[in-house]
Write an enzyme that holds these catalytic residues in place. Structure first.
Site, PDB file in Angstrom:
ATOM      1  N   GLU A  36      -9.822  -3.835   0.372  1.00  0.00           N
ATOM      2  CA  GLU A  36     -10.384  -2.501   0.147  1.00  0.00           C
ATOM      3  C   GLU A  36     -11.242  -2.450  -1.118  1.00  0.00           C
ATOM      4  OE1 GLU A  36      -7.150   0.003   2.637  1.00  0.00           O
ATOM      5  OE2 GLU A  36      -6.724  -0.256   0.523  1.00  0.00           O
ATOM      6  N   HIS A  79      -4.766   2.755  -5.949  1.00  0.00           N
ATOM      7  CA  HIS A  79      -4.508   3.124  -4.554  1.00  0.00           C
ATOM      8  C   HIS A  79      -3.052   2.787  -4.258  1.00  0.00           C
ATOM      9  CE1 HIS A  79      -5.193   1.899  -0.066  1.00  0.00           C
ATOM     10  NE2 HIS A  79      -4.403   2.938  -0.189  1.00  0.00           N
ATOM     11  N   HIS A 124       0.715   3.620  -1.997  1.00  0.00           N
ATOM     12  CA  HIS A 124       1.285   3.990  -0.702  1.00  0.00           C
ATOM     13  C   HIS A 124       2.606   4.700  -0.971  1.00  0.00           C
ATOM     14  CE1 HIS A 124      -1.306   1.634   2.160  1.00  0.00           C
ATOM     15  NE2 HIS A 124      -1.735   1.231   0.980  1.00  0.00           N
TER      16      HIS A 124
END
Length: 135
Positions: free
Chosen positions: A76, A95, A97
């Protein structure tokens, strides 16, 4: 901060996110502005296996996808570079989760304005993007 200190800081931040339950294993990725370059966690490497040497380095200008290092950057990498390029005032991208944010995203639920900092996201809610495969 030297390059080796920046790399060590990125590894420590990734490990702290896992300790806090915001990421698990190789989920999520981080990047850090390093002058004209971006340091980015590698793709598919569990947090416990990260070392400063495994952090990939990508130019902020020039050929998209070009990188240096022992391992390729996160799959990504593009959104990391896009954010760092568009926002010179931003020096890092995280980023995660996290379980709650992931649950809201899967349910396609926006995060309501329960705190004044929600305005920093550009509206009365934090909007949820449509599902897309990694990369």
């Amino acid at each position: 901060m030297t390059d080796s200190n920046q790399r060590a800081t990125l590894v420590a931040a990734a490990q702290e996110l896992e300790r806090l339950g915001l990421n698990h294993g190789s989920a999520g990725n981080l990047s850090l502005r390093a002058g004209a370059m971006a340091l980015i966690t590698p793709s598919g490497v569990p947090t416990g296996a990260l070392t400063p040497e495994t952090i990939a380095c990508m130019p902020l200008a020039g050929v998209d996808g070009a990188w240096e290092g022992t391992l390729p950057p996160s799959s990504e990498w593009r959104f990391h570079l896009d954010i760092l390029r568009a926002r010179p005032d931003v020096n890092a991208v995280v980023h995660t989760h996290s379980p709650y944010a992931t649950t809201l995203a899967v349910m396609r639920r926006e995060i309501p304005a329960v705190h004044y900092m929600i305005a920093a996201f550009g509206g009365p809610t934090v909007r949820c993007a449509d599902y897309a495969p990694y990369g």
